[in-house]
Scaffold this motif. Structure first.
Motif, PDB file in Angstrom:
ATOM      1  N   TYR A 120      17.533 118.185 -42.630  1.00 35.51           N
ATOM      2  CA  TYR A 120      16.886 119.485 -42.852  1.00 35.51           C
ATOM      3  C   TYR A 120      17.523 120.227 -44.012  1.00 35.51           C
ATOM      4  O   TYR A 120      17.599 121.455 -44.023  1.00 35.51           O
ATOM      5  CB  TYR A 120      16.889 120.329 -41.574  1.00 35.51           C
ATOM      6  N   SER A 121      17.948 119.456 -44.993  1.00 35.33           N
ATOM      7  CA  SER A 121      18.616 120.058 -46.150  1.00 35.33           C
ATOM      8  C   SER A 121      17.650 120.625 -47.182  1.00 35.33           C
ATOM      9  O   SER A 121      18.030 121.476 -47.982  1.00 35.33           O
ATOM     10  CB  SER A 121      19.498 119.019 -46.864  1.00 35.33           C
ATOM     11  N   GLU A 122      16.417 120.110 -47.190  1.00 33.62           N
ATOM     12  CA  GLU A 122      15.440 120.616 -48.155  1.00 33.62           C
ATOM     13  C   GLU A 122      14.444 121.539 -47.454  1.00 33.62           C
ATOM     14  O   GLU A 122      14.515 121.725 -46.250  1.00 33.62           O
ATOM     15  CB  GLU A 122      14.702 119.440 -48.826  1.00 33.62           C
ATOM     16  N   GLY A 123      13.490 122.044 -48.237  1.00 36.63           N
ATOM     17  CA  GLY A 123      12.441 122.889 -47.654  1.00 36.63           C
ATOM     18  C   GLY A 123      11.432 122.030 -46.901  1.00 36.63           C
ATOM     19  O   GLY A 123      11.801 121.332 -45.950  1.00 36.63           O
ATOM     20  N   ALA A 124      10.177 122.078 -47.340  1.00 33.11           N
ATOM     21  CA  ALA A 124       9.133 121.323 -46.644  1.00 33.11           C
ATOM     22  C   ALA A 124       8.486 120.338 -47.602  1.00 33.11           C
ATOM     23  O   ALA A 124       8.588 120.465 -48.833  1.00 33.11           O
ATOM     24  CB  ALA A 124       8.082 122.270 -46.103  1.00 33.11           C
ATOM     25  N   HIS A 125       7.801 119.366 -47.026  1.00 33.48           N
ATOM     26  CA  HIS A 125       7.053 118.463 -47.887  1.00 33.48           C
ATOM     27  C   HIS A 125       6.058 119.289 -48.706  1.00 33.48           C
ATOM     28  O   HIS A 125       5.422 120.208 -48.181  1.00 33.48           O
ATOM     29  CB  HIS A 125       6.304 117.425 -47.037  1.00 33.48           C
ATOM     30  N   PRO A 126       5.898 118.970 -49.987  1.00 38.41           N
ATOM     31  CA  PRO A 126       5.013 119.772 -50.851  1.00 38.41           C
ATOM     32  C   PRO A 126       3.607 119.968 -50.291  1.00 38.41           C
ATOM     33  O   PRO A 126       3.028 121.053 -50.453  1.00 38.41           O
ATOM     34  CB  PRO A 126       4.989 118.949 -52.147  1.00 38.41           C
ATOM     35  N   ALA A 133      17.235 125.654 -38.101  1.00 32.78           N
ATOM     36  CA  ALA A 133      17.879 124.578 -38.861  1.00 32.78           C
ATOM     37  C   ALA A 133      17.707 124.872 -40.358  1.00 32.78           C
ATOM     38  O   ALA A 133      18.657 124.794 -41.140  1.00 32.78           O
ATOM     39  CB  ALA A 133      17.264 123.233 -38.502  1.00 32.78           C
ATOM     40  N   LYS A 134      16.495 125.242 -40.733  1.00 28.46           N
ATOM     41  CA  LYS A 134      16.254 125.624 -42.131  1.00 28.46           C
ATOM     42  C   LYS A 134      16.292 127.140 -42.262  1.00 28.46           C
ATOM     43  O   LYS A 134      15.282 127.788 -42.576  1.00 28.46           O
ATOM     44  CB  LYS A 134      14.920 125.038 -42.604  1.00 28.46           C
ATOM     45  N   GLY A 135      17.452 127.691 -42.035  1.00 27.71           N
ATOM     46  CA  GLY A 135      17.640 129.128 -42.141  1.00 27.71           C
ATOM     47  C   GLY A 135      17.301 129.632 -43.535  1.00 27.71           C
ATOM     48  O   GLY A 135      16.996 130.812 -43.714  1.00 27.71           O
ATOM     49  N   ARG A 136      17.331 128.737 -44.492  1.00 29.40           N
ATOM     50  CA  ARG A 136      16.947 129.093 -45.867  1.00 29.40           C
ATOM     51  C   ARG A 136      15.599 129.788 -45.921  1.00 29.40           C
ATOM     52  O   ARG A 136      15.362 130.642 -46.774  1.00 29.40           O
ATOM     53  CB  ARG A 136      16.879 127.818 -46.702  1.00 29.40           C
ATOM     54  N   VAL A 185      15.769 122.046 -53.466  1.00 32.29           N
ATOM     55  CA  VAL A 185      17.210 122.288 -53.541  1.00 32.29           C
ATOM     56  C   VAL A 185      17.814 122.017 -52.166  1.00 32.29           C
ATOM     57  O   VAL A 185      17.293 122.500 -51.165  1.00 32.29           O
ATOM     58  CB  VAL A 185      17.481 123.775 -53.931  1.00 32.29           C
ATOM     59  N   GLN A 186      18.885 121.237 -52.126  1.00 37.83           N
ATOM     60  CA  GLN A 186      19.527 121.003 -50.827  1.00 37.83           C
ATOM     61  C   GLN A 186      20.375 122.210 -50.419  1.00 37.83           C
ATOM     62  O   GLN A 186      20.974 122.870 -51.278  1.00 37.83           O
ATOM     63  CB  GLN A 186      20.407 119.753 -50.898  1.00 37.83           C
ATOM     64  N   ALA A 187      20.388 122.463 -49.142  1.00 36.48           N
ATOM     65  CA  ALA A 187      21.151 123.624 -48.664  1.00 36.48           C
ATOM     66  C   ALA A 187      21.692 123.342 -47.276  1.00 36.48           C
ATOM     67  O   ALA A 187      21.157 122.508 -46.548  1.00 36.48           O
ATOM     68  CB  ALA A 187      20.241 124.863 -48.621  1.00 36.48           C
ATOM     69  N   ASP A 188      22.751 124.034 -46.927  1.00 35.66           N
ATOM     70  CA  ASP A 188      23.301 123.899 -45.574  1.00 35.66           C
ATOM     71  C   ASP A 188      22.328 124.461 -44.539  1.00 35.66           C
ATOM     72  O   ASP A 188      21.449 125.264 -44.866  1.00 35.66           O
ATOM     73  CB  ASP A 188      24.637 124.654 -45.467  1.00 35.66           C
ATOM     74  N   GLY A 189      22.519 124.040 -43.313  1.00 37.51           N
ATOM     75  CA  GLY A 189      21.611 124.463 -42.264  1.00 37.51           C
ATOM     76  C   GLY A 189      22.074 125.708 -41.524  1.00 37.51           C
ATOM     77  O   GLY A 189      23.139 126.269 -41.806  1.00 37.51           O
ATOM     78  N   TYR A 190      21.244 126.181 -40.628  1.00 40.37           N
ATOM     79  CA  TYR A 190      21.591 127.212 -39.649  1.00 40.37           C
ATOM     80  C   TYR A 190      22.101 128.522 -40.260  1.00 40.37           C
ATOM     81  O   TYR A 190      23.031 129.133 -39.742  1.00 40.37           O
ATOM     82  CB  TYR A 190      22.622 126.643 -38.662  1.00 40.37           C
ATOM     83  N   GLY A 191      21.501 128.895 -41.391  1.00 40.48           N
ATOM     84  CA  GLY A 191      21.821 130.196 -41.968  1.00 40.48           C
ATOM     85  C   GLY A 191      23.073 130.227 -42.808  1.00 40.48           C
ATOM     86  O   GLY A 191      23.498 131.293 -43.274  1.00 40.48           O
ATOM     87  N   GLU A 192      23.668 129.062 -43.028  1.00 34.91           N
ATOM     88  CA  GLU A 192      24.864 129.036 -43.869  1.00 34.91           C
ATOM     89  C   GLU A 192      24.533 128.592 -45.296  1.00 34.91           C
ATOM     90  O   GLU A 192      25.423 128.217 -46.061  1.00 34.91           O
ATOM     91  CB  GLU A 192      25.924 128.130 -43.232  1.00 34.91           C
TER      92      GLU A 192
END
Lengths: 341, 341, 341, 341
Positions: free
Chosen positions: D8-14, C234-237, C26-33
């Motif tokens: 850095y929109s996605e998680g990590a490579h599987p 960057a990946k605050g997710r 799933v794409q998501a915004d960076g830095y905790g947003e």
């Protein structure tokens, strides 16, 4: 009211003011590159017989401590000091403000020994803790005691063996070196410590401390640190002229000797009254333990610091003498002391 | 060789030394709590008609700038300054050393306008960048220009509207306020800026800057910052006595007026020779653009700064006058200037 | 060898890894947003019934402590902590590196009382010393003890009365809140402290601490501090997804309960052997004092920290349990303990 | 909406998530001393053929930059960077917060040359200014350009000759090394720079950067700095496992190659439409200058950064591709681009 509160209650020794007057309209370069500062530095090197040291003139003790220590340490390294050390409790976290922890050591008489420092090293084995790197000592100490030669040699040897820097705060170095029982000379210090300063402010100057850097590895680029921390005076001549005057003959030592002599009178006369002292202090600060009633009487005529409560009826006070202390005031104090005791 | 290098080549105005002499053996409290400093502070407040400001006496400009700015800003906030600003290029990163970025603004004549600052704000929209918070200006500026009342009001209004602090470096405030064309008064400043300092070092004192904090929210606990950064002199009296002397009558303004008058002579006489200037500077620094050959001749008899290369045959030099500049030396310089031109 | 060294020896609870897997592309915004972090923050606020707090997700305890404390304090202000406090001896001077002194308080059981703090305040009367401003406590403490409601209320009241910030390090908050004898709930904390964090790393997450800022005056611009200190991932997710999983049901508390249960077994069984403990610790760390010979035997099969020498024949060890501790390993340890005792 | 905002929109490579899963319940030491991190470090050294470098695994780029630079510099030393450099405008003054100025250099294409740096050195002759000491470069740069071997050798030689440290920010090093036209290899870097990092976060990891310290004089005690700045993760394994997976075969380079390939498609197809680009960027970031009307249309279906206004009708946008960018989305974007053009 006459003050025994500290050794910076008056201006400067008249000879110093006179030196400022005489040189006043001579033009000079700024920021410590003037002819007076250069001569003062050369003179101090000569007095120590150590042309290889670097010397910088600064305005005050806290400033000198914070600039030296922050210049000497890497970010993860810490200073160590006796719990009475000036940098621990009387400089508003100046060292920490530059990023460095100061590790407190409970110490007898305000002095550190190799074994005190060794315990700190043992308690800091890895990177989860700061790395203890610099040993801060004062001479004379904040409670008036002094290091003798043998004590300083032992500490110095221990520091060298353990790659520690040994730094001496000499705000009251004059008094220490002129104390009864002292067996150190100014010229001994460069061989024993990595850096130290010679305090002018508390020994007759308007302001001024001469920082002596003895360890070659600590010398590089030091003027950058002075400038960055706001310590390079535009009219650096003000410091140079004063140190020239203090050291062109024996004025520096004469002033300290007078201060000590006044303290000796106080100590001796007070001792006669079976008055104990908080600590043995051969220098210009003494800490008699007096009945509170007596303190109350003395406070009506004299200014001094109430140092600490000892028991419900007694407290230690601090009496400080200086180059400017008048013998007649000392004698008057003794008279009052005897009257109210 | 006579020096036009700066305005701190001599000691202090004789009246200041005399004031130090007269008060020398009076006992006083330490660290700025002495009677002289208190009186000096009261006097300055009175001169400005602003009993509500807080005033602290410090030793130098870099020290004052770094302590004020680091005390005023939170860790993520930045200062803004004209690219010629002293804090940007001549204080060894003193502000950055306290943790704060200084954003550089290319500015005409060394002065900032609301529109200059607005552009910086627009370029700093979020938390990936520092938050611009304090506008640093100098008056007179590092290149001799001055702010007039209307310019300062505009900048002040903009800062208030945008919750920015406006801070004025007044190392040469005396010269600015006594410049031809100036329409600001000392008493105007507390209403227009959040803090500023009145420079003593470059206007006749041995050392000393009076920091005036006008914004109530910046006043709390300020002495802690002074102590932490090594700026509380044990003999704070040294600063108090000097400011008392400078302001008990009009000495401060008289000295600045003399410096400006000497600069006017230089400027007028040099102008007559069809010599252009790098910048319009009504204060005590002027920047004539001279043929290199002429500079070489002048350098044989006078000290001054080579400011910048203009073309292959010409360079701008900086001539600075002060309270101590002798009119006969100015005239001698003019004679030589004409001879070699 | 099975490890009881700490509560971060394994990766993450399988449900957490699973949550990462499910959301991975799933794409998501960076830095905790990102949507996950936003939901996690909302969920935590809901769990505490406090929509008004600010919550930020960080990577580790030292990072959280240093950013929070340096953001909350002005340059001259200091933190206070029990001498066992993590920021004092196990974070390499991280707080001092941001410019702030940490004042050490000798405290029973690793916990601070109003009277402890009051003594520090009394010893710091003026600007020659740092200004004590923030009380740092840990719950559970570094030696396993916990604050009960009444103790925390008293400390909180004292801090409010004295304009001090109260900050709770919650690296092991889960274990504290699930301890036998605990009478505090997560939702009590925002009313009692100015800020605290909920530790994920030591309770089943790969990494992650949720800093909760309760005091309005401490909230502004906090994300700037996160970015400036390198804490905005960057990946605050990665943090958001984990806290979502820990709190979308009771997983966080279940994991802590398991850790405590394993500690209870160890404590009870060891106690039966007339073994004393260094300190009363109802949470997931216990400190039995064992004969050195027994320790030597246990070290052949288990990993744990030798905590401190007690006498020539005995030492305290630290056993830590976690969400991942296997009951069969605990029982095996007990068998060995009994065999070698 | 599909995002081309960043890498850095996605998680990590599987494969990385899988590696975390497989190792999840294995017990390991904390704080980077685990078996996974040790192996990852050894593997990286082997890949570079440089067993002598020191390698540390950190969480993010800002964190790595600030810790490295503050550990390498003495208090008066400054970094230099191109004005587009990440440390200058996108890290909230993180370097300044550690006390060091960053000198900005206007540079073509985001890259520095020896002559750029030389000018800075010439402008900083003495202790009234910071001492420029570290050259910060990024590869690929913040605007997509890359250093070729010859450029890097020249810069490296210049730095060595002038006792400057050369530091490379490798947040997007994978993309740079896999770019069309690149002639550098990972194994070249230790011979050319004093330190650099290999970015994991923007090339398929959840988080993680591998800092490689090549200059012996910068290695000592580095883990202290990591801990002090909050960068030592309790579960350091999280970083070790990911770098092991990225480098145990060619995954790291395969992911970067994919990202670049997607960028090539975008660049080629956009170019065909006679669209100019803001800058030549062979890596995974491209900056086409598009009519504003077209941008408006594209914004309805895609996420990307509006980079800068070019004229009243055109703006440059930034499109970033990554290991996770789907070719079908790239093609869809091209279709839309052509449709609305």
């Amino acid at each position: 009211m006459y003050s025994f509160k500290n050794d910076y209650s008056e201006g400067a020794h008249p000879r110093i003011l006179n030196a400022l007057l005489e040189s006043n309209l001579v033009q000079a370069d700024g920021y410590g590159e003037d002819q007076f500062s250069r001569k003062a530095v050369d003179l101090l090197k000569e007095k120590m017989g150590r042309p290889d040291v670097d010397i910088h003139l600064l305005s005050g003790g806290t400033q000198t401590n914070l600039i030296a220590i922050s210049a000497f340490l890497r970010p993860h390294e810490a200073a160590m000091a006796a719990s009475t050390g000036h940098i621990l409790g009387h400089e508003t976290g100046a060292i920490e403000a530059t990023g460095h922890k100061v590790l407190s050591i409970e110490a007898k008489n305000g002095k550190l020994t190799p074994s005190d420092v060794e315990k700190v090293l043992e308690g800091h084995p890895d990177e989860h803790m700061v790395k203890p790197k610099l040993v801060y000592i004062s001479n004379s100490t904040e409670i008036g005691s002094i290091y003798n030669r043998s004590e300083l040699i032992q500490l110095s040897d221990f520091c060298k063996k353990n790659q520690l820097f040994l730094y001496m705060d000499g705000a009251r170095l004059g008094s220490a070196l002129c104390s009864e029982g002292n067996d150190l000379q100014l010229s001994d210090l460069p061989g024993l410590v990595d850096a130290f300063y010679i305090g002018g402010t508390k020994n007759g100057a308007l302001l001024g401390e001469a920082l002596v850097i003895c360890n070659d590895s600590l010398k590089e680029d030091f003027r950058y640190h002075l400038k960055q921390k706001g310590a390079l005076l535009a009219k650096g001549r003000l410091l140079g002229i004063q140190f020239l005057e203090l050291f062109r003959d024996n004025l520096f030592f004469e002033l300290a000797t007078h201060a000590n002599k006044m303290a000796v009178i106080l100590r001796n006369e007070i001792s006669k009254g079976d008055i104990p002292f908080l600590t043995h202090s051969p220098s210009n600060q003494i800490f008699p333990i007096l009945p509170n009633a007596l303190i109350t009487e003395l406070e009506k005529k004299y200014l001094f610091h109430l140092w600490e409560k000892v028991d419900s009826d007694h407290s230690a006070i601090r009496l400080v003498t200086s180059w400017a202390t008048k013998e007649e005031e000392v004698l008057a104090f003794i008279v009052d002391f005897k009257k109210f005791k």
